[in-house]
Design a protein around this motif. Structure first.
Motif, PDB file in Angstrom:
ATOM      1  N   PRO A 126       0.827  -1.223   0.000  1.00 38.35           N
ATOM      2  CA  PRO A 126       0.000   0.000   0.000  1.00 38.35           C
ATOM      3  C   PRO A 126       0.854   1.263   0.000  1.00 38.35           C
ATOM      4  CG  PRO A 126      -0.045  -1.082   2.149  1.00 38.35           C
ATOM      5  CD  PRO A 126       0.672  -2.011   1.232  1.00 38.35           C
ATOM      6  N   GLN A 127       0.345   2.294  -0.668  1.00 39.12           N
ATOM      7  CA  GLN A 127       1.097   3.537  -0.834  1.00 39.12           C
ATOM      8  C   GLN A 127       0.488   4.698  -0.045  1.00 39.12           C
ATOM      9  OE1 GLN A 127       4.029   3.619  -2.953  1.00 39.12           O
ATOM     10  NE2 GLN A 127       3.638   1.461  -2.493  1.00 39.12           N
ATOM     11  N   SER A 128      -0.648   4.466   0.586  1.00 40.62           N
ATOM     12  CA  SER A 128      -1.330   5.553   1.305  1.00 40.62           C
ATOM     13  C   SER A 128      -1.640   5.095   2.731  1.00 40.62           C
ATOM     14  CB  SER A 128      -2.645   5.891   0.598  1.00 40.62           C
ATOM     15  OG  SER A 128      -3.481   4.742   0.555  1.00 40.62           O
ATOM     16  N   VAL A 129      -1.928   6.068   3.605  1.00 40.68           N
ATOM     17  CA  VAL A 129      -2.306   5.728   4.985  1.00 40.68           C
ATOM     18  C   VAL A 129      -3.563   4.861   4.974  1.00 40.68           C
ATOM     19  CG1 VAL A 129      -3.171   6.697   7.162  1.00 40.68           C
ATOM     20  CG2 VAL A 129      -1.207   7.757   6.012  1.00 40.68           C
ATOM     21  N   TYR A 130      -4.510   5.221   4.112  1.00 43.40           N
ATOM     22  CA  TYR A 130      -5.735   4.416   3.997  1.00 43.40           C
ATOM     23  C   TYR A 130      -5.386   2.967   3.654  1.00 43.40           C
ATOM     24  CZ  TYR A 130     -10.128   2.665   2.006  1.00 43.40           C
ATOM     25  OH  TYR A 130     -11.232   1.904   1.708  1.00 43.40           O
ATOM     26  N   GLY A 131      -4.573   2.777   2.629  1.00 43.13           N
ATOM     27  CA  GLY A 131      -4.210   1.427   2.198  1.00 43.13           C
ATOM     28  C   GLY A 131      -3.433   0.669   3.266  1.00 43.13           C
ATOM     29  N   ILE A 132      -2.501   1.371   3.926  1.00 41.37           N
ATOM     30  CA  ILE A 132      -1.681   0.734   4.978  1.00 41.37           C
ATOM     31  C   ILE A 132      -2.575   0.280   6.134  1.00 41.37           C
ATOM     32  CG2 ILE A 132       0.045   1.216   6.779  1.00 41.37           C
ATOM     33  CD1 ILE A 132       1.373   3.141   4.657  1.00 41.37           C
ATOM     34  N   THR A 133      -3.486   1.171   6.562  1.00 46.39           N
ATOM     35  CA  THR A 133      -4.316   0.825   7.726  1.00 46.39           C
ATOM     36  C   THR A 133      -5.349  -0.247   7.365  1.00 46.39           C
ATOM     37  OG1 THR A 133      -5.768   2.733   7.290  1.00 46.39           O
ATOM     38  CG2 THR A 133      -3.990   3.045   8.893  1.00 46.39           C
ATOM     39  N   LYS A 134      -5.838  -0.239   6.136  1.00 48.71           N
ATOM     40  CA  LYS A 134      -6.787  -1.292   5.729  1.00 48.71           C
ATOM     41  C   LYS A 134      -6.077  -2.651   5.690  1.00 48.71           C
ATOM     42  CE  LYS A 134     -10.575  -1.064   4.600  1.00 48.71           C
ATOM     43  NZ  LYS A 134     -11.830  -1.195   5.404  1.00 48.71           N
ATOM     44  N   LEU A 135      -4.833  -2.657   5.233  1.00 51.46           N
ATOM     45  CA  LEU A 135      -4.077  -3.919   5.211  1.00 51.46           C
ATOM     46  C   LEU A 135      -3.842  -4.421   6.644  1.00 51.46           C
ATOM     47  CD1 LEU A 135      -2.523  -6.103   3.646  1.00 51.46           C
ATOM     48  CD2 LEU A 135      -0.511  -4.610   3.735  1.00 51.46           C
ATOM     49  N   GLU A 136      -3.520  -3.494   7.550  1.00 51.08           N
ATOM     50  CA  GLU A 136      -3.366  -3.880   8.966  1.00 51.08           C
ATOM     51  C   GLU A 136      -4.664  -4.490   9.488  1.00 51.08           C
ATOM     52  OE1 GLU A 136      -0.109  -0.532  10.469  1.00 51.08           O
ATOM     53  OE2 GLU A 136      -2.241  -0.109  10.628  1.00 51.08           O
ATOM     54  N   GLY A 137      -5.789  -3.913   9.081  1.00 50.85           N
ATOM     55  CA  GLY A 137      -7.093  -4.423   9.515  1.00 50.85           C
ATOM     56  C   GLY A 137      -7.342  -5.839   9.012  1.00 50.85           C
ATOM     57  N   GLU A 138      -7.032  -6.086   7.743  1.00 53.75           N
ATOM     58  CA  GLU A 138      -7.184  -7.446   7.191  1.00 53.75           C
ATOM     59  C   GLU A 138      -6.412  -8.440   8.030  1.00 53.75           C
ATOM     60  OE1 GLU A 138      -5.513  -7.809   3.299  1.00 53.75           O
ATOM     61  OE2 GLU A 138      -7.018  -6.573   2.335  1.00 53.75           O
ATOM     62  N   ARG A 139      -5.156  -8.097   8.269  1.00 52.03           N
ATOM     63  CA  ARG A 139      -4.264  -9.036   8.968  1.00 52.03           C
ATOM     64  C   ARG A 139      -4.732  -9.260  10.396  1.00 52.03           C
ATOM     65  NH1 ARG A 139       1.334  -6.916   6.030  1.00 52.03           N
ATOM     66  NH2 ARG A 139       0.979  -8.202   4.182  1.00 52.03           N
TER      67      ARG A 139
END
Ligand SMILES: NC(=O)c1ccc[n+]([C@@H]2O[C@H](COP(=O)([O-])OP(=O)(O)OC[C@H]3O[C@@H](n4cnc5c(N)ncnc54)[C@H](OP(=O)(O)O)[C@@H]3O)[C@@H](O)[C@H]2O)c1
Length: 290
Positions: A126-139
Motif C-alpha cells: 500500500p502507498q497511502s495511509v488508507y491502504g496501509i491501515t486497511k491492510l493492517e485491519g485485514e491481517r
C-alpha cells in the motif's frame, strides 16, 4: 423455518452497510441488528467489544471504516483506529462468543504497478495511509478469527452516498467542461451489488456446515475503466452528454494520497468458491442512474 441467524452490522449509514440493512430486511432467515457511530463509536474499544458480546450475533458484518482516502493522510491515528484497531477488537469479540465475521478491504492495499488483475495471493504494497491501515485491519481480523471472510472491493458508489458518481452529477450541474484523470484504471462497484453478493456468500456458508474456505476474496464490478471513461459514461447515462470530459494525467491532479495506477482485482476466486459474480460496471451504473 429454523431460528433466524442473528447478524450485527456496523456502518448502517454507509454505502454498503445501508444496502445490507435494506436487503437483509427482506430475508426472513436473518435477524438484523444495525449500528453506526450514534450507537457505538468505534474509537471506543470497550464499547465496541461490549456491543458484540451483549448482542451475541451469529455473524458480524463490519462495513464501517475511515474511507476518506486523502483526509487519512493527516488523520493517521483515527484511520489506524477505525481501519485496523476496531476490526481487531470486533474479530476478538467474535472469537470469544463463537461468531463469524465479514469485513471489507480495498484495492488500495496494492501499489498499482501490475498490468494484469491482482489475485488474492499477490503481495500487497500500500502507498497511502488508507491502504496501509486497511491492510493492517485485514491481517488483524485474519489472525484473531478463523471464521472470517474479507472482501476486497474498489471504487464503491451508491445512489445516495458520498462518491465519485454523485460528485460528477453535481459538477454536471455547475460546469460545461470537467477534467478527469485518465491514467488510473479500476472496476467501479455498486454498493447494492456488493451487498447482494455478500448475502449470497453468507447464505452459502450458513448452509454448508463443512465450509472452511474463509479468508480473502476480491469482489468488484466486472470490467475495467479509467476515471475519465467512467465519468464520460456517467454523463451519457444521466443525460449530461453536453458536459465535456477532458482526460488528464494524474500528474495534473495531485492529491494528498497517491492512488494506484492499475487496481484491477481478479474475481476468479469468488466465482470459483461461491459461484458468485458481480454485474458489469456499465450495467450497474445504468441501474443506479435509471
Ligand atoms: N468507498 C469506496 O470506494 C471503497 C473502496 C474500497 C473499499 N471500501 C471499503 O468498503 C467498506 C464499505 O465502504 P463504504 O463506502 O460503504 O463506506 P462509507 O459509506 O464511508 O461508510 C462508512 C461508515 O462508517 C461509519 N463510521 C465512521 N467513523 C465511525 C466511528 N468512529 N464509529 C462508528 N462508525 C463510524 C461512517 O459513519 P459517518 O458517515 O457518520 O462517518 C459510515 O456510516 C469499507 O471497509 C471500505 O474501506 C470502500
Amino acid at each position: 423455518m429454523s431460528n433466524p441467524r442473528k447478524v450485527l452490522i456496523f456502518g448502517k449509514h454507509g454505502q454498503v452497510g445501508g444496502q445490507l440493512v435494506n436487503q437483509l430486511a427482506q430475508r426472513e432467515e436473518y435477524a438484523v441488528v444495525a449500528t453506526d457511530i450514534e450507537d457505538v463509536d468505534l474509537t471506543d474499544d470497550t464499547a465496541t467489544r461490549t456491543l458484540v458480546i451483549e448482542q451475541r450475533p451469529d455473524w458480524v458484518i463490519n462495513t464501517s471504516a475511515h474511507t476518506a482516502v486523502d483526509r487519512a493522510e493527516t488523520e493517521r491515528e483515527l484511520a489506524h483506529q477505525l481501519n485496523a484497531v476496531a476490526p481487531r477488537v470486533i474479530a476478538e469479540a467474535c472469537s470469544e462468543i463463537g461468531a463469524a465475521m465479514i469485513h471489507y478491504s480495498t484495492d488500495y492495499v496494492f501499489d498499482g504497478s501490475a498490468s494484469v488483475p491482482y489475485v488474492e495471493t499477490d503481495q500487497p504494497n500500500p502507498q497511502s495511509v488508507y491502504g496501509i491501515t486497511k491492510l493492517e485491519g485485514e491481517r488483524a481480523v485474519l489472525s484473531a478469527l478463523d471464521h472470517s471472510l474479507i472482501f476486497r472491493t474498489a471504487w464503491v458508489y451508491s445512489k445516495d452516498g458520498k462518491n465519485f458518481v454523485n460528485t460528477m452529477l453535481r459538477l454536471a450541474g455547475e460546469r460545461s467542461e470537467i477534467k478527469v484523470v485518465c491514467d488510473q484504471y479500476g472496476s467501479p462497484t455498486l454498493a447494492d451489488d456488493l451487498a447482494a453478493m455478500t448475502i449470497g456468500a453468507l447464505g452459502r456458508v450458513v448452509v454448508d456446515t463443512d465450509f472452511s474456505a474463509y479468508g480473502i476474496y476480491h469482489a468488484t464490478g466486472q470490467g475495467v475503466v479509467s476515471w475519465a471513461g467512467f465519468s464520460g459514461e456517467i454523463m451519457r447515462l444521466s443525460g449530461n452528454s453536453q458536459v465535456k470530459v477532458h482526460p488528464i494525467p494524474s500528474s495534473d491532479y495531485p492529491t494528498p494520497a497517491p492512488r494506484p495506477a492499475y487496481s484491477v482485482l481478479s474475481n476468479h476466486k469468488l466465482k470459483q468458491q461461491f459461484g458468485l459474480e458481480l454485474p458489469h460496471w456499465q450495467d450497474a451504473l445504468g441501474r443506479c442512474l435509471g
